[in-house]
Each structure stands twice: as structure tokens, then as C-alpha cells.
Scaffold this motif. Structure first.
Motif, mmCIF file in Angstrom:
data_model
loop_
_atom_site.group_PDB
_atom_site.id
_atom_site.type_symbol
_atom_site.label_atom_id
_atom_site.label_comp_id
_atom_site.label_asym_id
_atom_site.label_seq_id
_atom_site.Cartn_x
_atom_site.Cartn_y
_atom_site.Cartn_z
ATOM 1 N N LEU A 230 65.888 36.679 16.859
ATOM 2 C CA LEU A 230 65.061 37.818 16.453
ATOM 3 C C LEU A 230 65.187 38.959 17.473
ATOM 4 O O LEU A 230 65.258 40.139 17.101
ATOM 5 C CB LEU A 230 63.605 37.368 16.311
ATOM 6 C CG LEU A 230 62.679 38.237 15.459
ATOM 7 C CD1 LEU A 230 63.313 38.642 14.144
ATOM 8 C CD2 LEU A 230 61.358 37.504 15.214
ATOM 9 N N GLU B 200 68.266 40.731 16.751
ATOM 10 C CA GLU B 200 68.088 41.514 15.532
ATOM 11 C C GLU B 200 67.297 42.799 15.816
ATOM 12 O O GLU B 200 67.559 43.854 15.244
ATOM 13 C CB GLU B 200 67.322 40.648 14.517
ATOM 14 C CG GLU B 200 67.605 40.985 13.087
ATOM 15 C CD GLU B 200 66.943 39.968 12.152
ATOM 16 O OE1 GLU B 200 66.379 40.395 11.143
ATOM 17 O OE2 GLU B 200 66.980 38.741 12.471
ATOM 18 N N LYS C 194 58.837 41.022 10.788
ATOM 19 C CA LYS C 194 59.702 39.832 10.927
ATOM 20 C C LYS C 194 59.178 38.830 11.959
ATOM 21 O O LYS C 194 59.651 37.692 12.004
ATOM 22 C CB LYS C 194 61.110 40.267 11.343
ATOM 23 C CG LYS C 194 61.934 40.786 10.188
ATOM 24 C CD LYS C 194 63.342 41.105 10.650
ATOM 25 C CE LYS C 194 64.151 41.716 9.512
ATOM 26 N NZ LYS C 194 65.307 42.467 10.030
ATOM 27 N N ASP D 65 56.725 34.328 11.099
ATOM 28 C CA ASP D 65 57.659 33.339 10.571
ATOM 29 C C ASP D 65 56.912 32.201 9.874
ATOM 30 O O ASP D 65 57.511 31.197 9.498
ATOM 31 C CB ASP D 65 58.598 32.820 11.662
ATOM 32 C CG ASP D 65 57.862 32.277 12.872
ATOM 33 O OD1 ASP D 65 56.626 32.464 12.950
ATOM 34 O OD2 ASP D 65 58.515 31.672 13.730
#
Lengths: 340, 340
Positions: free
Chosen positions: A204, A207, A310, A313
Motif C-alpha cells: 500500500l 501504491e 484504501k 482493508d
């Protein structure tokens, strides 16, 4: 209504509670669209903060305004709003300087417990920011993140003066640390080093804009940051944990003249004055004045430039809030979204 | 030559020493026009810093270049120069960012002992700044002050972001604190609160630009600063002592979002993380990168805009250096100038 109440360390219950009422003409009642569990909630859950009596939990919230007091004029019934965990008047000298988390009339917006169906928000005019309309459902997690973890990570990045030409290191791979990576990227940092040993969090971080991952901690972590920065240390370091080890790692990873933004809620930390003196760094931090950043963050989310949601999770119905705490405590989840 | 050597706490002697030699091609030897006793010298004199062996003392200096190494090109024999207590190359990345006190090749310029007739200064090109000519004798004390106490007070004021629109509080009424008042005034601060209970120092603070004097200390001092600032605390606070009490007083006197510049050499200080977190202030400090400020400070002195030399309220021949330490230790003198 129903909401989450902590009774003792490890004991969070979904139980019936009184509906909140307007208590002051500056209050608003909002019906929550989503809430979540914060890393800082775990201090109570783990018994590090004392739990003296049954206490409603949750301080991150988005939802629709259901009722307003007579003096509320900046938001209206039906608005979709995002607010900070600290309620602020947004007009005092401290607020105007951008430190709404230390407003002269500050109140804890989570006092009523945001892990619930309804929440009373004090000082609604200075605390809540309405979105341009009712958001698409996929935007809700990101807007919820803006309420705390994004705002806090962003503040850490701003306090660390992350920006063009800078190498940024982030200590802590919780939601705040990961969103500090996102913030540093948005603010234009050249290089972003995420310190994490957890593969899903590393992914992550990458990202969100991390360029390097450092898995070492403590002295080894510092040595690695130095090795990556010509021996000098990072220009900007963001501390998003709050422990002695993390703070010392952050201080030692910052180059002389560099900036450390510390946003991990401090627990048992003592900073040695002499080391701090000779470190010759800038330190700035504390509870994030999220309100300062909300209009900009909402705008970036609305235009789908960033996707901080995001970090969620795991999504659970609010009724399973106890499992949400458990999953975060055991680090099975980075951050848990609760659907009322 | 002769110079001052400390043998034990309270035991400073004027004694014969070897003349310094050029050891590296980047060295210069200067013949001192004046030197002085620093508040930080008292840490040794009072036995707070250990004195393990006879040690040459003094790290503040102005004088005439007598000899230069082969690689020195920025100053020449015959120049009148001012230098900082830390020698720096002034070219590395840290120096270029303005942190010459943490230069990648930093050396203590006082290693040879500036309370002497001659001093070897390492990294002369990056450390020494020549004045526009041989100064009039009345400018020498001010130029000497630039070598440390003025540069340090100035750094404190810059670190505290003193400037227009700001209320500045200064904790500590030694030479550095008093010159921090002068710096805050020069930087355009609206209001400057000097914390001092010593009448001669209060007078000098007022002369340097203080608008208010606060005689209270500790919690009472904090309460007084709050009372003078609408309950909020000062925008900018400069700490020029280095003790726990002074640091806590400074932290608590700074408003949320405000700036604390700490330049008192830290001794036995431990900062409680939680209090620092919720204080929500900016902290910056450490050993002053005096070299950053020298060209500007020399210019202001040369044009007789500032007269920082007023902090020297006792002038002694170098041979009476022991008396100089005694007078400062007993607070009979703010700062002692020594004439070789």
C-alpha cells in the motif's frame, strides 16, 4: 440507537444507548454514513490508557446532518459532512493560525462516540465541512479517512515540510503512516522511504507513492536511512507511532536542519534534551488540526485525485465492532470501516 | 605565547603554552585582538562538565590573520577576521542549507583555546569572515560578540521566527538572552518580553528593544506571559539557559502553533513527550550556525546599526582571566572581555 462502548481493556460492546440531543445552539446531530476504528482506540483496548467507566468509542465520522441548533448556519439538514475529532470554533486566533486542534473552545468531538448511528457534534459551524453533494458510495471510505487518519498523516507531512527536492522518511506503517506517504507524494516529495516490515502495508505504501521500503527498525533503521541519504539523514521525517523507540528513530533519521513532524499520540516518551540539542532539527507535531486541511482534502477526494480509503482493508457492520477492534489489535487489518 | 588553561573546576590559570602551528593546509593562525569568557565556559568552571585534564579555554575570537595554510584563499594575512566556535567547510550540503554548526567536517574552533594570544582556526575558508577593514577599536567588542553570543541569540530569534506581528518572550538574561532581545527587535518583532530579575540586565534588555520585563520564573513566569498575551502565550519564545526549568517555562509560554527557539546548551534536560505533543508548538535549536549570520551581523555592526558589544560590562587584561571567570560565575559581570 446502538453504538460501541468499551467496558474494560479488550471488552468493546455493541449496545443500546440514548439518542444524542442538541445540547447547545451550536450543536449538530449527524446520522453516520460510516465510522471506523482508530489506532489510538487501541491504547484503551490494550489497557495502556485506563478505562475507568463504560465509555462510548469512536471519533472519526462522516454522515448526513439530521438536526442543527439555532446558531448553526454553515451546514444544513441533509448535507453530507466530514468533521474532525476535535470540535473547533474556527474563528479564534489559534484556529485562524491553523491550529484548530488547540482552538480556544476546543471540545472532543468523539465524546458522544462516533462508532454509533448518531453523533452530536459540538461547534458544528467551525467543525463540519459539507461535501459538494451526496457522495458516490465508493468515495465514502476516503471521506471518512479525511476525518482523522488522512488529516493526521497530511499534517505530519506538512509539519515535516515534505515537498519538492526533499527525501522523506516515514516511521510507522499504520493508516496514519501510510497516508503520510500519500501526503508526501501529493506535496511533491522527490523520494519517500516507508519503514515497514509488513508486506501488505509495504504494498500500500508503494501504491501511495513510496519509492523505497526499509524493513529495519531502531538503530539499524536509522543506519539504513543514513545509507540511503549520503550519510546525512532524510530532509523530512514523519513519526506516526508515538513510542520512545519510534521518536528516537525519527529524530536520528532526520538530517541537521531537517524537519520532523510527529503525529503519533505520545505514550511514555521522554526526549533527551542534549541529544535533541545537538540533533539540530526542527520538531513540530501534536494532535492534527484536521479542520485546516479538510476543504482541500475533500476537494482532492471529490476529484478522485487521491484514494486514501484504501487503508480500510476490512469492512464490518457496526454490530460487529468488537471483531473490528480484535482484527486491528492483532494487526490482521490495517484499518476497519464500520457500517451503521 | 600565554593563554588560559582550566586545571579543575574553579581553577583557570594564565600560563605559557606552545604557539599554535599550521597543521593542515586549510588552517589559519590568527593573532587575537580580543577574546572573552562564555556562559558555557562556566559549565566546566562549575564542575558540571567534567574537567579530565588541563584544557585550553575560549572559543570566541576576533583578530588579525597572521599565517595561512596553502589551501586558504578567502582570507589573507593581515585581514581582520571574525569566526564561529565551530569550524565549517561552508560548502557541504548541510552548510549550504545553513547549518554550519553541523558541517560534515565540523571541528571545534576553540580546541586550541581562544583565551590566548594566538589561535589556530581549522577550515579557515569556511569559518572566518573578514571585516571590510581594520575596525575602529570601539567596534571590536561588537565584532567579538558576533563570534558567538550575538550569533547564538540571533539564531534563537530566527528559530523562534521572531518578526513583524509577533510577540516574543526571551527566557534567560545572560548575554545570549539579551542579544536575542536585540535580534528580535532587529527582525521586527512587535513586542519583546524579557524575563529577568536583575536590574542591570533588565536595563540592557530595554536598551536592546525589550518592551516588557517579567521578573517571575517557572509557573508564575508562564502565567505572566499568558496574562500579557490574552491567555494564549507568545508567538515566539527564545530559550537561552539550557536547564529543565527554563525549557519547560519556554515550552509552556509558547502558544499552540508558535515557535520555540532553544539555544541554551542543554544540561540534564528531559522533555516529556506527551506535554510536548499537546503543546503543539514548533521547536528548533541547538548549537548556533553562527557562520550563516556572520556576513549580515558584521555588516550591521560595521554600519553601527547595532551595538551588541554592550553585553561586555567588564574588560580585563588576558592575564587576569581567572578573575574574569570568577566575576561571571558570581554574576558580578554579564560578560567579560579579555585583552591579550
Amino acid at each position: 440507537m446502538y453504538g460501541a462502548v468499551i467496558h474494560a481493556p479488550g471488552d468493546v460492546r455493541y449496545e443500546q444507548r440514548e439518542d444524542p440531543q442538541i445540547l447547545a445552539p451550536t450543536d449538530a446531530i449527524i446520522r453516520l454514513a460510516a465510522s471506523c476504528v482508530c489506532g489510538s482506540d487501541l491504547w484503551d483496548y490494550r489497557g495502556i490508557n485506563p478505562v475507568d467507566q463504560p465509555t462510548p468509542m469512536g471519533h472519526e465520522y462522516v454522515g448526513i446532518v439530521e438536526q442543527i441548533g439555532n446558531d448553526v448556519s454553515n451546514v444544513k439538514v441533509g448535507d453530507f459532512v466530514v468533521g474532525s475529532f476535535f470540535a473547533s470554533d474556527n474563528t479564534c486566533e489559534i484556529c485562524q493560525a491553523g491550529y484548530q486542534s488547540r482552538c480556544e473552545h476546543v471540545e472532543f468531538a468523539g465524546a458522544g462516540g462516533a462508532q454509533a448511528h448518531l453523533l452530536r457534534v459540538p461547534l458544528a459551524d467551525g467543525t463540519l465541512v459539507a461535501t459538494p453533494g451526496i457522495p458516490d458510495p465508493d468515495l465514502v471510505p476516503s471521506l471518512l479517512a479525511a476525518s482523522d487518519v488522512l488529516g493526521t498523516g497530511w499534517y505530519g507531512a506538512v509539519a515535516a515540510e515534505a515537498g519538492p527536492g526533499k527525501t522523506v522518511a516515514v516511521v510507522g506503517d499504520g493508516a496514519v503512516g501510510l497516508l503520510a506517504v500519500l501526503a508526501a507524494k501529493q506535496l511533491g516529495a522527490d523520494r519517500i522511504i516507508a519503514m515497514s516490515r509488513h508486506e501488505p502495508r509495504q504494498r500500500l505504501a508503494l501504491e501511495f507513492g513510496a519509492t523505497d521500503i526499509v524493513t529495519e527498525r531502531g538503530d539499524d533503521g536509522v543506519a539504513k536511512i543514513k545509507a540511503l541519504t549520503g550519510g546525512l539523514g532524510a530532509h523530512s521525517v514523519i513519526e506516526a507511532v508515538g513510542t520512545q523507540e519510534a521518536m528516537m528513530q525519527a529524530i536520528q533519521s532526520t538530517r541537521p536542519g531537517g524537519h520532523l513532524g510527529f503525529v503519533g499520540v505520545s505514550h511514555g516518551v521522554n526526549l533527551p534534551g542534549e541529544e535533541l540539542f545537538y540533533a539540530e532539527i526542527h520538531l513540530h507535531g501534536g494532535p492534527a488540526p484536521v479542520r485546516r486541511f479538510l476543504p482541500d482534502l475533500i476537494d482532492r477526494i471529490w476529484r478522485r485525485e487521491i484514494d486514501p480509503g484504501k487503508v480500510f482493508d476490512l469492512t464490518l457492520p457496526l454490530s460487529e465492532v468488537a471483531e473490528g477492534y480484535k482484527a486491528m489489535d492483532e494487526r490482521r487489518a490495517i484499518k476497519v470501516l464500520l457500517q451503521p
